[in-house]
Design an enzyme around this catalytic site. Structure first.
Site, PDB file in Angstrom:
ATOM      1  N   GLU A  85       1.172   3.725   1.939  1.00 53.48           N
ATOM      2  CA  GLU A  85       1.821   4.044   3.222  1.00 53.48           C
ATOM      3  C   GLU A  85       3.068   3.188   3.441  1.00 53.48           C
ATOM      4  O   GLU A  85       4.075   3.657   3.965  1.00 53.48           O
ATOM      5  CB  GLU A  85       0.847   3.802   4.380  1.00 53.48           C
ATOM      6  CG  GLU A  85      -0.373   4.706   4.395  1.00 53.48           C
ATOM      7  CD  GLU A  85      -1.568   4.086   3.664  1.00 53.48           C
ATOM      8  OE1 GLU A  85      -1.350   3.349   2.680  1.00 53.48           O
ATOM      9  OE2 GLU A  85      -2.706   4.352   4.076  1.00 53.48           O
ATOM     10  N   CYS A 125      -5.487   1.627   6.232  1.00 46.90           N
ATOM     11  CA  CYS A 125      -6.158   0.366   6.545  1.00 46.90           C
ATOM     12  C   CYS A 125      -5.582  -0.214   7.844  1.00 46.90           C
ATOM     13  O   CYS A 125      -4.636   0.321   8.417  1.00 46.90           O
ATOM     14  CB  CYS A 125      -6.012  -0.627   5.394  1.00 46.90           C
ATOM     15  SG  CYS A 125      -4.387  -1.413   5.309  1.00 46.90           S
ATOM     16  N   HIS A 143       0.851  -1.192   0.000  1.00 48.34           N
ATOM     17  CA  HIS A 143       0.000   0.000   0.000  1.00 48.34           C
ATOM     18  C   HIS A 143       0.888   1.244   0.000  1.00 48.34           C
ATOM     19  O   HIS A 143       2.069   1.181   0.375  1.00 48.34           O
ATOM     20  CB  HIS A 143      -0.896  -0.006   1.240  1.00 48.34           C
ATOM     21  CG  HIS A 143      -1.994  -1.030   1.190  1.00 48.34           C
ATOM     22  ND1 HIS A 143      -3.023  -1.073   2.100  1.00 48.34           N
ATOM     23  CD2 HIS A 143      -2.226  -2.051   0.324  1.00 48.34           C
ATOM     24  CE1 HIS A 143      -3.840  -2.067   1.798  1.00 48.34           C
ATOM     25  NE2 HIS A 143      -3.368  -2.685   0.730  1.00 48.34           N
ATOM     26  N   CYS A 152      -1.831  -1.004   7.546  1.00 46.90           N
ATOM     27  CA  CYS A 152      -0.987   0.186   7.528  1.00 46.90           C
ATOM     28  C   CYS A 152      -0.990   0.882   8.895  1.00 46.90           C
ATOM     29  O   CYS A 152       0.035   1.418   9.319  1.00 46.90           O
ATOM     30  CB  CYS A 152      -1.428   1.143   6.422  1.00 46.90           C
ATOM     31  SG  CYS A 152      -1.108   0.451   4.784  1.00 46.90           S
TER      32      CYS A 152
HETATM   33 ZN   LIG Z   1      -3.126  -0.065   3.897  1.00 43.53          ZN
END
Ligand SMILES: [Zn+2]
Ligand SMILES: [Zn+2]
Lengths: 334, 193
Positions: free
Chosen positions: B72, B106, B70, B109
């Site tokens: 991040e 999320c 992701h 993350c």
């Molecule tokens: Zn994430």
């Protein structure tokens, strides 16, 4: 690509009893809704004065107070009290329904004095819940054989457990290799259960990178086996991958879909959610961990609000020293 | 503009000013817009230390075949490289770094941000499918003593715009589709965030 060697020398150094497939149990980590007690709600029932009127009464009540959300309940039960002059009792309505006034005229309909009962609010999902529920009111139960077998520890036979042991031994070997480099002693293995092929073996590398837990390493090694990946592992001989036989494989492997993960201890939130994103098939771990996200602090694998769920089992080789000691040390400290 | 100097800012009181939030969120939204114009998932993500961008990321799940990449996570790797290049300790730098991101991080993350000991996260819209800062689980403030440190959240900055960009992106990707809200978030956050 690497070949995974045999584990014989390692096995010899361990006490046979700790590896024996009978010395540990594979226990499913079930959702709260499967593992909790049945939830009971208040209801009214009444004795049926004339047994011959039973079907008529059932029809009348089904119209007036249908068991819409209580379809798992039987309308009529045999009277529990053997000394009672009446053989049958009928469920009139739950207390929630009765918030609107109950229009059923019990005495005119041929029923005795209504009484309060507790009834199970939702259908039982396990045999244990079914037995609890039935003590209160007769309940239907659609038994899922797999859940019952899993709860009895009978889901896996000795041969399957021996295979689990072998995979977990690979994870332990990797954990040891990591430990020798100063990492936490956690190891993991990803297996394709359709071919019994080991796809990735990895250990914790978090001394060098705070997110490189054994599971995260394995997720990246699986990506490498599919031609992707984003880290290099030359520094870590204990972390390696095997590419699946792409020619014979249909459909093509996609992230961790259909793969099993073996990991020496319960994954944390980071790893558990990465496994959700990676669509892992099943997870087997040794012992729980303090911040674990597959049973201890959360059950991320059972959440209905996430888009992927999977089965998790704990207890694999749980008595082996490397698996069990880390937690013991932590417990002593706290 | 108040510069975020390393001097005189202790961990507890460390917090970006309103001007800083506006400045860097505007920048994150510019990134998201750029991504949208290039057919990429419209999420902007910046790590700011000492008034400087030390990490930024875009979703790399597709090219790496690693579903944990992701934006991040990519940005955190940039932060590590930035520290290494300057011989700075990651932990020390993270104590005074803020993540600005257009969508709520999320669950994964959020755990990663804890493990990096980031103190503050500023985000735009909620992530109803996977949000780890309260929408699905609140990892940011959960009692997880073995999983880094808790972090504070500043939520809602230009939230409607962030959602709008995700919607436009979804429609472009699926011109014949009949998107409902669940499909949209499912698609965007699973495949690409
Ligand atoms: Zn994430
Ligand atoms: Zn982890």
């Amino acid at each position: 690509m690497f070949k995974f060697g045999t584990m014989e020398p390692e096995r010899k150094r361990l006490k046979i009893s700790d590896c024996d497939v009978d010395s540990w149990e594979v226990v499913p980590v079930l959702s709260d809704e499967l593992s909790q007690d049945v939830e009971l709600v208040d209801a009214f029932a009444a004795p049926i004065l004339d047994k011959k009127q039973t079907s008529k009464l059932v029809q009348q009540l089904n119209t007036l107070h249908p068991l819409t959300s209580l379809a798992h309940l039987k309308r009529v039960r045999a009277c529990k009290n053997k000394d009672s002059p009446h053989a049958l009792e009928i469920l009139i309505c739950s207390v929630n329904d009765a918030d609107e006034p109950c229009h059923f005229d019990c005495s005119n309909a041929g029923l005795g004095e209504p009484f309060a009962v507790k009834i199970p609010r939702t259908p039982p999902l396990t045999r244990r819940q079914f037995e609890q529920a039935s003590e209160h009111w007769p309940t239907c139960f659609h038994e899922v054989k797999q859940v019952t077998a899993a709860l009895r520890g009978e889901l896996f036979n000795a041969k399957q457990k021996a295979q689990m042991r072998d995979y977990m031994m690979l994870a332990i070997d990797s954990a040891k290799a990591g430990k020798d480099l100063g990492m936490s002693a956690v190891g993991a293995v990803v297996v394709d259960p359709s071919s019994d092929k080991v796809i990735a073996v990895g250990h914790d590398c978090s001394k060098d990178h705070p997110l490189q837990h054994a599971v995260m390493v394995c997720i990246d090694l699986v990506a490498k086996s599919q031609g992707g990946g984003c880290y290099t592992y030359e520094k870590y001989p204990g972390c390696k991958f095997n590419s699946p036989d792409l020619e014979n494989k249909t459909p093509q492997p996609y992230i961790c879909t259909g793969y099993d993960l073996y990991v020496t201890k319960e994954p944390c939130v980071l790893c558990a959610m990465a496994l959700v994103h990676s669509r892992i098939g099943r997870v087997f771990f040794g012992i729980r961990s303090e911040d674990g996200a597959m049973g201890t602090k959360f059950k991320i694998h059972t959440r209905k609000d996430l888009n992927h769920r999977f089965e998790v089992f704990k207890g694999v080789l749980a008595r082996l020293p490397l698996i069990s000691t880390e937690l013991k040390v932590k417990r002593r400290r706290s | 503009m108040i510069a975020m100097g390393t001097e005189g800012v202790c961990g507890e009181s460390f917090y970006p000013s309103d001007e800083e939030i506006k400045k860097w969120m505007d920048k994150a939204f510019d990134m998201a817009k750029d991504a949208l114009e290039n057919g990429e998932v419209p999420v902007g993500c910046l790590l700011i230390y000492n008034n400087e961008i030390i990490g930024k990321g875009r979703n790399e799940v597709n090219e790496t075949k690693n579903a944990s990449r992701h934006a991040e996570m990519v940005a955190l790797d940039e932060l590590r490289d930035w520290c290494e290049l300057r011989g700075l300790e990651v932990k020390r730098v993270c104590e005074k770094t803020v993540l600005y991101v257009t969508v709520e991080p999320c669950i994964m993350c959020a755990a990663a941000l804890r493990l990096f000991n980031l103190p503050v996260v500023v985000y735009g819209c909620r992530n109803d499918r996977f949000g780890g800062c309260g929408s699905v689980l609140d990892i940011s403030s959960a009692n997880l003593p073995q999983t880094g440190t808790m972090f504070k959240c500043v939520a809602g900055h230009r939230a409607e715009e962030a959602v709008e960009m995700l919607k436009i992106f979804y429609k472009q990707e699926n011109p014949n589709g009949n998107p409902n809200k669940n499909d949209l978030l499912n698609y965007v956050t699973f495949l690409l965030l």
